[in-house]
Enzyme design. Structure first.
Site, PDB file in Angstrom:
ATOM      1  N   GLN A 128      -1.833  13.056  25.208  1.00  0.00           N
ATOM      2  CA  GLN A 128      -2.121  11.230  25.372  1.00  0.00           C
ATOM      3  C   GLN A 128      -0.659  11.299  24.211  1.00  0.00           C
ATOM      4  O   GLN A 128      -0.993  11.847  23.040  1.00  0.00           O
ATOM      5  CB  GLN A 128      -3.456  10.848  24.693  1.00  0.00           C
ATOM      6  CG  GLN A 128      -3.274   9.143  23.853  1.00  0.00           C
ATOM      7  CD  GLN A 128      -4.430   8.994  23.455  1.00  0.00           C
ATOM      8  OE1 GLN A 128      -4.110   9.395  22.191  1.00  0.00           O
ATOM      9  NE2 GLN A 128      -4.697   7.800  23.812  1.00  0.00           N
ATOM     10  N   GLY A 129       0.247  10.006  25.054  1.00  0.00           N
ATOM     11  CA  GLY A 129       1.569   9.721  24.120  1.00  0.00           C
ATOM     12  C   GLY A 129       1.362   7.962  24.080  1.00  0.00           C
ATOM     13  O   GLY A 129       1.862   7.587  24.757  1.00  0.00           O
ATOM     14  N   GLU A 186     -10.573   5.973  24.072  1.00  0.00           N
ATOM     15  CA  GLU A 186     -10.535   7.033  22.817  1.00  0.00           C
ATOM     16  C   GLU A 186     -11.393   6.456  21.615  1.00  0.00           C
ATOM     17  O   GLU A 186     -12.379   7.050  21.366  1.00  0.00           O
ATOM     18  CB  GLU A 186      -8.860   6.233  22.454  1.00  0.00           C
ATOM     19  CG  GLU A 186      -9.195   7.663  21.177  1.00  0.00           C
ATOM     20  CD  GLU A 186      -7.550   7.048  20.324  1.00  0.00           C
ATOM     21  OE1 GLU A 186      -6.954   8.446  20.371  1.00  0.00           O
ATOM     22  OE2 GLU A 186      -7.045   6.366  20.470  1.00  0.00           O
ATOM     23  N   SER A 238      -6.832   3.519  11.489  1.00  0.00           N
ATOM     24  CA  SER A 238      -7.614   4.209  10.249  1.00  0.00           C
ATOM     25  C   SER A 238      -9.108   3.037  10.001  1.00  0.00           C
ATOM     26  O   SER A 238      -8.570   2.082  10.700  1.00  0.00           O
ATOM     27  CB  SER A 238      -6.767   3.668   9.123  1.00  0.00           C
ATOM     28  OG  SER A 238      -5.879   2.338   9.273  1.00  0.00           O
ATOM     29  N   GLU A 296      -8.830   1.403   7.826  1.00  0.00           N
ATOM     30  CA  GLU A 296      -9.213  -0.108   6.776  1.00  0.00           C
ATOM     31  C   GLU A 296      -8.100  -0.974   8.059  1.00  0.00           C
ATOM     32  O   GLU A 296      -9.069  -2.212   8.090  1.00  0.00           O
ATOM     33  CB  GLU A 296      -7.350  -0.230   6.313  1.00  0.00           C
ATOM     34  CG  GLU A 296      -7.844   0.540   4.850  1.00  0.00           C
ATOM     35  CD  GLU A 296      -8.374   2.143   5.284  1.00  0.00           C
ATOM     36  OE1 GLU A 296      -8.727   2.655   3.692  1.00  0.00           O
ATOM     37  OE2 GLU A 296      -7.710   2.665   5.612  1.00  0.00           O
TER      38      GLU A 296
END
Length: 777
Positions: free
Chosen positions: A516-517, A634, A759, A761
Site C-alpha cells: 500500500q502506498g 484498512e 493514531s 488520538e
C-alpha cells in the site's frame, strides 16, 4: 449525535415493529417525572402501567400462543428491553415475566402453567422468583446463579409431611416481593432440587422489604412450616438445576439489554449536555479532553450493544447448555462493566450538577448499579466465562451444532500448515509464506469474505471470525495480505472488468503480492496532504514523489498508490488511485529497521515512473472516494480480533508453562483481557456485515481500530510484566516443545498498533466530530 443503530443493524420488519412500539412507549416520560414519583413508593411500580404492558402483549412475550402469549424472539425482546432501560421504567418486566414466568413455563406442571400463565399475560397475576438463600451473618453474597441447590449456610428445604410437604427457609434479594401474588421457590426436596409455587398469603410466609438505591425493592422472604401440596410442585428431580440455570441465563441476557438501553440513553443526554454547556466562552464539548473521554464512552456503549446483538442471535439459535452459559456470562460481564463505566463517565462530564438529585443522570447510575449486580457482576461472569472456555478446551463441554466447519478448518490446518512455522517469534512475511498462500488459494480459502462469484468463500463475518480463531489457535502469524483484505474488495466494487480479470486471480492464487502506498513524510494521519504527483502524458501517468511506512514493499510485486493529479484542486479533490508494477523503472525501495530488529517498513521513491493510464482505478481526481473506502477496509482489517488474539494465546500459553495460569490474581487479569478481545469480535461482525450488505461504513469503523490496538497493548503489557527478567532477553523463550515466544518483540510489535492506520488520538478526533457531532473550537 448520529444513531449508529440505523447504520449498523439490519432489522427485519417484525423486529423494527417491536423496536418502534417500545420506543413510542418509552418516550411517554422523557423527563422521567413518572419514575421520580414512584421512587420509594409501595408498590414500587405503577399497576396501571402494568395493565398497559399487558394490553400491548409484552407480559406474554415469552409465552406460547396457547397460553395467551405473544412470543418474541430473544432479538426482539432485547430490542424491547433496551427501550425499557432507556426509560428507567420500574415495572418488573424482567423479574416477573422473563424470570418467574420463564421458570413456570419451563417446568413440568402443565396444570400450573395453564392456570397461571394466561393470567400473567393478562396482567392479573404477578409472580416473583425466590431463588437466593439468605446467608447467615458474616457470610458473603451467594455465587453467580446460586439457588438453594448451591452451597449455602441456610438452605431452603422441602420435606415430606403426611400427604404433602412442608417448606422451610429464607430467601434474599427477591425482586418486587412486596407486591408479588406468589413466589416460585427453589428448594432441596426429597427427590433433589425442586421448584414450588407458594401463594404470598399462605400461612407461614413473611415478607420483609428493603429499599434499593434506585427506588425499587429487594425483599427477604421467610417460609416457616409452609404447607405445600403435590399440585404446587413446578418441577423436581435432577433436571431442575439445568432448568433453573437456563432461565437464569435468559434473564441475564434480558438484564443486559436493559443495561444497554439505560447506558445509551444516559450517554445521549450527556452528549447533549456538553454540546450546550459553556465554559471559557465555548461549549464544554469543544475541548479535546472532553471529546476523547466521550469517545471512550461511545466505544463502551457500542461494544456492549454489539455483544448484546450477537448474544441474542445465538440464544435464538437454541444452543446447548454450555454455549448458552458462555454467551450469557459474556454479555452480562460486558454490559455490567460497560454500564458502570459509562455512567461514571457521564457523571464526570456533567460535573457538579450530576451529584444533585435533580439531575437525571444519577437515576441512571443507580439503576445501572442494581442491574449490574443482579445475578452476578462483571468479575463473577468473567470468571465463569473463563472456566467454561477452559472446560470446552479440555473437551468437557458439548460441541455446538455448527462446529463441523471449525473442525474441518482445524483438521486441514493440522495436515497442511508447516509445523515449523507455528507460533513464530515474529510474524512471517508474504514472500516466506508464499507456499502457504498458494495452498490456501488452491483450497479456495484465500478470501473468506469475498463473494463467491469472485472466487471467495462468501462467509459471514461471524464465520470469518471463527475461521480466524482456528488459525490463531494453530499459531499462524503472517502479515496481512493487502491484496485480499484491501485491494481485492476495492476492485470488486470500483474496478473495471479488465482490472478484475487481470489482478484478482493472482491475488487469490497467492502468486502476486501487493503493498500500500498511502503515507508520505508530510502526510501521515493527514493523508489528504499527500504530494506524490502523477501527470498524464499521452497514455501514461508520470509519477514522482515518495511514500513511507510501506510494509513489505521490498517483497511486493505491485503497489496501489494514491497520487495527486490536480495540484490546483482542494486537498481531497485532486487525488487519483493508481495500480503500479513495482518492477517499473524509476522505483527505489529503502528498508527501515524497526525496534524488533526487523525491516518490514520501507520508503519507496518514484522518479519519473511511467504508469499506463488503464491502471487508474475509478475516475481521474476521484481517488479520495477509493481512499476512504480503503481506509475503512484498512481499519476494519486492522480492527480484526486477530490482531489481539494471537498475543493473547501466547500469553495464555506462557502462563500455563510457568504454572501461573491458575493464580487467582493473574487469572482475574487474564479473564478480563480475554473478554476484551472476545467482545471485539461481536463489534467486528456487526460492522463487517454492513460491508457484506454492500453498504458503506462511516467514521464508526474507527471504534474497531481503537479497541483492538489498545487491547493488544494491554495483552503485551501483561506479557512483559509477567515475563519478568526473561522478557528482556533478545531471544525467543521456549513455552513448550512445540513453540516459543519472543516477549520483547511482541511488546515492541504492539507499540505502532495505536499509530499506523491513523493514531488513536486521530481516531478519537474523527469519532468526536463525525459520530458524536461535538462542536469544534
Amino acid at each position: 449525535m448520529i444513531d449508529l443503530r440505523t447504520r449498523l443493524d439490519a432489522l427485519s420488519d417484525d423486529d423494527r415493529l417491536v423496536q418502534d412500539a417500545a420506543r413510542d412507549y418509552a418516550g411517554r416520560d422523557p423527563e422521567l417525572k413518572r419514575v421520580r414519583a414512584l421512587r420509594d413508593q409501595r408498590p414500587s411500580h405503577d399497576p396501571q402501567a402494568w395493565r398497559t404492558l399487558a394490553e400491548m402483549g409484552w407480559l406474554g412475550c415469552r409465552l406460547p400462543e396457547h397460553l395467551q402469549g405473544t412470543p418474541l424472539t430473544h432479538v426482539q425482546l432485547a430490542l424491547l428491553l433496551e427501550q425499557v432501560g432507556a426509560s428507567l421504567a420500574p415495572e418488573p418486566l424482567i423479574a416477573a415475566v422473563v424470570l418467574a414466568g420463564g421458570l413456570l413455563q419451563a417446568g413440568t406442571n402443565e396444570d400450573l402453567k395453564s392456570r397461571w400463565l394466561p393470567r400473567l399475560a393478562a396482567g392479573e397475576w404477578l409472580p416473583a422468583f425466590a431463588g437466593t438463600d439468605a446467608m447467615a451473618p458474616g457470610n458473603g453474597a451467594s455465587a453467580v446463579g446460586a439457588t438453594s441447590a448451591s452451597t449455602s449456610a441456610q438452605p431452603t428445604r422441602l420435606r415430606s409431611a403426611g400427604n404433602g410437604f412442608v417448606l422451610d427457609g429464607r430467601k434474599a434479594f427477591v425482586s418486587h416481593g412486596e407486591s408479588a401474588d406468589a413466589f416460585i421457590v427453589s428448594a432441596n426436596g426429597p427427590e433433589g432440587a425442586c421448584l414450588v409455587l407458594v401463594p404470598r398469603d399462605a400461612p407461614g410466609v413473611a415478607v420483609l422489604t428493603q429499599a434499593r438505591i434506585d427506588g425499587g425493592t429487594w425483599s427477604e422472604v421467610t417460609f416457616t412450616q409452609v404447607a405445600v401440596g403435590a399440585a404446587a410442585i413446578v418441577a423436581s428431580g435432577p433436571a431442575v438445576d439445568g432448568l433453573v440455570e437456563r432461565v437464569l441465563d435468559e434473564t441475564r441476557l434480558a438484564i443486559s439489554a436493559e443495561l444497554v438501553g439505560l447506558m445509551s440513553r444516559a450517554f445521549e443526554l450527556t452528549v447533549d449536555y456538553v454540546t450546550l454547556r459553556k465554559q471559557f466562552d465555548q461549549p464544554v464539548g469543544a475541548f479535546q479532553a472532553v471529546q476523547h473521554r466521550a469517545v471512550d464512552l461511545l466505544v463502551q456503549v457500542e461494544l456492549a450493544r454489539a455483544v448484546l446483538r450477537q448474544s441474542a442471535q445465538r440464544f435464538d439459535a437454541d444452543p446447548g447448555a454450555a454455549e448458552r452459559a458462555l454467551v450469557a456470562s459474556q454479555v452480562k460481564a460486558r454490559c455490567s462493566d460497560a454500564a458502570l463505566k459509562v455512567l461514571k463517565g457521564c457523571v464526570q462530564l456533567h460535573g457538579g450538577i450530576a451529584y444533585t438529585d435533580e439531575c437525571n443522570v444519577g437515576m441512571f447510575l443507580k439503576r445501572a448499579m442494581v442491574l449490574a449486580a443482579w445475578l452476578g457482576g462483571a468479575a463473577q461472569h468473567r470468571r465463569r466465562f473463563g472456566q467454561l472456555i477452559e472446560a470446552g478446551a479440555q473437551g468437557q463441554a458439548e460441541p455446538s451444532a455448527d462446529d463441523a466447519f471449525v473442525r474441518e478448518v482445524e483438521e486441514w490446518l493440522a495436515a497442511n500448515f508447516p509445523p515449523e512455522w507455528r507460533f513464530p517469534p515474529t510474524r512471517l512475511g508474504l514472500a516466506q509464506a508464499a507456499p502457504w498462500q498458494q495452498k490456501l488459494g488452491a483450497k479456495g480459502w484465500a478470501a473468506p469474505g469475498w463473494p463467491k462469484e469472485f472466487g471467495g468463500m462468501g462467509l459471514s463475518a461471524y464465520d470469518q471470525v471463527r475461521m480466524n480463531d482456528a488459525f490463531d489457535r494453530h499459531g499462524i502469524s503472517i502479515v496481512p495480505n493487502m491484496g485480499i483484505t484491501m485491494l481485492g474488495p476495492l476492485l470488486i466494487r470500483y474496478g473495471t472488468d479488465e482490472q478484475r480479470r487481470t489482478h484478482l486471480p493472482g491475488i487469490l492464487a497467492g502468486t502476486t503480492r501487493w503493498c500500500q502506498g498511502y503515507s508520505e513524510p508530510g502526510a501521515g494521519s493527514d493523508l489528504a496532504g499527500l504530494r506524490t504527483s502523477a501527470v498524464l502524458e499521452g497514455d501514461s501517468f508520470v509519477v514522482n514523489g515518495q511514500k513511507i511506512w510501506t510494509s513489505f514493499a521490498h517483497e511486493a510485486d505491485w503497489i496501489f498508490l494514491l497520487v495527486r493529479t490536480d495540484p490546483q484542486a482542494k486537498k481531497q479533490k485532486g487525488i487519483s488511485f493508481l495500480l503500479v508494477n513495482m518492477r517499473s523503472p524509476g522505483i527505489t525501495v529503502r528498508r527501515i529497521r524497526n525496534l524488533t530488529g526487523e525491516s518490514e517498513f520501507c520508503e519507496v521513491f518514484f522518479d519519473s515512473v511511467r504508469v499506463p493510464a488503464h491502471q487508474l482505478v475509478g475516475s481521474l481526481n476521484q481517488g479520495w472516494t477509493m481512499a476512504k473506502a480503503l481506509l475503512g477496509s484498512e481499519r476494519i482489517s486492522i480492527g480484526s480480533p486477530r490482531l489481539a488474539k494471537f498475543p493473547l494465546q501466547l500469553l495464555r500459553d506462557l502462563l500455563v508453562s510457568r504454572g501461573l495460569f491458575d493464580d487467582p490474581v493473574i487469572r482475574v487479569r487474564f479473564d478480563e483481557l480475554q473478554l476484551d478481545v472476545e467482545d471485539l469480535g461481536a463489534l467486528f461482525v456487526r460492522m463487517a456485515e454492513v460491508l457484506r450488505r454492500g453498504e458503506e461504513l462511516g467514521a464508526e469503523v474507527s471504534m474497531l481500530k481503537l479497541w483492538v490496538s489498545e487491547a493488544m497493548q494491554r495483552v503485551t503489557d501483561a506479557m512483559l510484566e509477567l515475563g519478568g527478567e526473561q522478557a528482556t532477553l533478545d531471544a525467543p523463550m521456549a513455552i513448550d516443545a512445540a513453540h516459543s515466544v519472543h516477549i520483547a518483540n511482541q511488546y515492541f510489535a504492539s507499540r505502532p498498533a495505536t499509530i499506523y492506520g491513523g493514531s488513536s488520538e486521530i481516531q478519537r478526533n474523527i469519532l468526536a466530530r463525525a459520530v458524536l457531532e461535538l462542536p469544534g473550537t
